[in-house]
Design a protein around this motif. Sequence first.
Motif, PDB file in Angstrom:
ATOM      1  N   THR A   1       0.192   3.292   2.829  1.00  0.00           N
ATOM      2  CA  THR A   1      -0.585   1.810   2.124  1.00  0.00           C
ATOM      3  C   THR A   1      -1.587   1.817   3.229  1.00  0.00           C
ATOM      4  N   SER A   2      -1.425   2.979   4.816  1.00  0.00           N
ATOM      5  CA  SER A   2      -1.802   2.781   5.919  1.00  0.00           C
ATOM      6  C   SER A   2      -3.088   3.845   6.632  1.00  0.00           C
ATOM      7  N   HIS A   3      -2.872   4.709   5.179  1.00  0.00           N
ATOM      8  CA  HIS A   3      -3.538   5.743   5.544  1.00  0.00           C
ATOM      9  C   HIS A   3      -4.163   6.089   4.383  1.00  0.00           C
TER      10      HIS A   3
ATOM     11  N   HIS B   1     -11.035  -0.004   2.907  1.00  0.00           N
ATOM     12  CA  HIS B   1     -10.552  -0.697   2.193  1.00  0.00           C
ATOM     13  C   HIS B   1      -8.819  -1.036   2.917  1.00  0.00           C
ATOM     14  N   ILE B   2      -8.085  -0.037   4.217  1.00  0.00           N
ATOM     15  CA  ILE B   2      -7.894  -0.399   4.765  1.00  0.00           C
ATOM     16  C   ILE B   2      -7.621  -0.717   6.376  1.00  0.00           C
ATOM     17  N   ARG B   3      -8.989  -1.116   6.495  1.00  0.00           N
ATOM     18  CA  ARG B   3      -9.807  -1.698   7.883  1.00  0.00           C
ATOM     19  C   ARG B   3      -9.607  -3.487   6.782  1.00  0.00           C
TER      20      ARG B   3
ATOM     21  N   SER C   1      -4.256   6.325  11.332  1.00  0.00           N
ATOM     22  CA  SER C   1      -5.245   6.726  10.689  1.00  0.00           C
ATOM     23  C   SER C   1      -4.085   8.450  11.167  1.00  0.00           C
TER      24      SER C   1
ATOM     25  N   GLU D   1       0.904  -3.203   5.114  1.00  0.00           N
ATOM     26  CA  GLU D   1       1.706  -1.897   5.604  1.00  0.00           C
ATOM     27  C   GLU D   1       3.352  -1.633   4.915  1.00  0.00           C
TER      28      GLU D   1
ATOM     29  N   ARG E   1      -8.303   5.353  -1.907  1.00  0.00           N
ATOM     30  CA  ARG E   1      -8.337   4.155  -0.739  1.00  0.00           C
ATOM     31  C   ARG E   1      -8.978   4.660   0.882  1.00  0.00           C
TER      32      ARG E   1
ATOM     33  N   SER F   1      -7.422  -0.730  10.778  1.00  0.00           N
ATOM     34  CA  SER F   1      -5.624   0.633  10.013  1.00  0.00           C
ATOM     35  C   SER F   1      -5.185   2.185  10.896  1.00  0.00           C
TER      36      SER F   1
ATOM     37  N   ASP G   1      -4.382  -4.417   4.951  1.00  0.00           N
ATOM     38  CA  ASP G   1      -3.173  -3.276   4.279  1.00  0.00           C
ATOM     39  C   ASP G   1      -2.179  -4.436   4.244  1.00  0.00           C
TER      40      ASP G   1
ATOM     41  N   ALA H   1      -2.802  -2.558  -3.386  1.00  0.00           N
ATOM     42  CA  ALA H   1      -3.537  -2.968  -2.169  1.00  0.00           C
ATOM     43  C   ALA H   1      -5.038  -2.603  -2.796  1.00  0.00           C
TER      44      ALA H   1
END
Length: 241
Positions: A129-131, A89-91, A233, A96, A85, A231, A94, A47
Amino acid sequence: MVVMSGEWGPAGDRGAGASSLVSMSSGELPRGDRFDWYVELVRESIAPFSLSSAHAHGFKARVAAVDLGSVQMTHFVFEPLRAARTLRHIRRSDPETYQLALVGGSPMSVRQCGNDAEVDTGSLVFFDTSHPLDAFVPDEHGQGRVTLLRIPKQAFPLPAGQADRVLSRRLTPDGVSGAVLCQYLTTIRDRATDLARASVIGSERSRSISPPRSSPSMLTPGICYRRSPASRSCAHRSTPT
């Protein structure tokens, strides 16, 4: 730019299995291009991250990956670095996925969802990867070596709340579950060429007894991920961007 190497067997031996086994090295790139190449490779295979290293100029890295169907395994060898990260980055992107990492070289420090882990050689760590995530491989112990299993969330057997409880915690290899996971990852890493050959043989046999049909693409040096507009959280946590 991707430089192929024979880290998991000579290129000539991979044959048709090259679609499921990819090996790459920074060694043949100009020294000034190597770190950017590695940043892009991490973006594609895990990611987007922000990476920094005192060894950025002339950065040495090798990466080998094998596609196992619904999951993928990647083996990284790299110079000491710091990786972050963030929510930004997540937005932006992602995939997932959950990542189960077996640390085989320098120990590494990992922080996610308020959990801090010092992961020594031979231990496992689990992240999402989502956090937001921070990871650090120090200079004192040489190169980092990480074998990473990438698992799509929809294929993971546990609810997200249960999985979150083990994020960024050192998972010992001493128990039965830890020993089985370590053996699984090391076997795939060490027998990747054989797995690729077996995959090709199985595909050829399948084609010989059934009509052709479409199938998901195998792992390639450039990987396209599904993007997520926002993302997730960690519950009741706040993390700076």
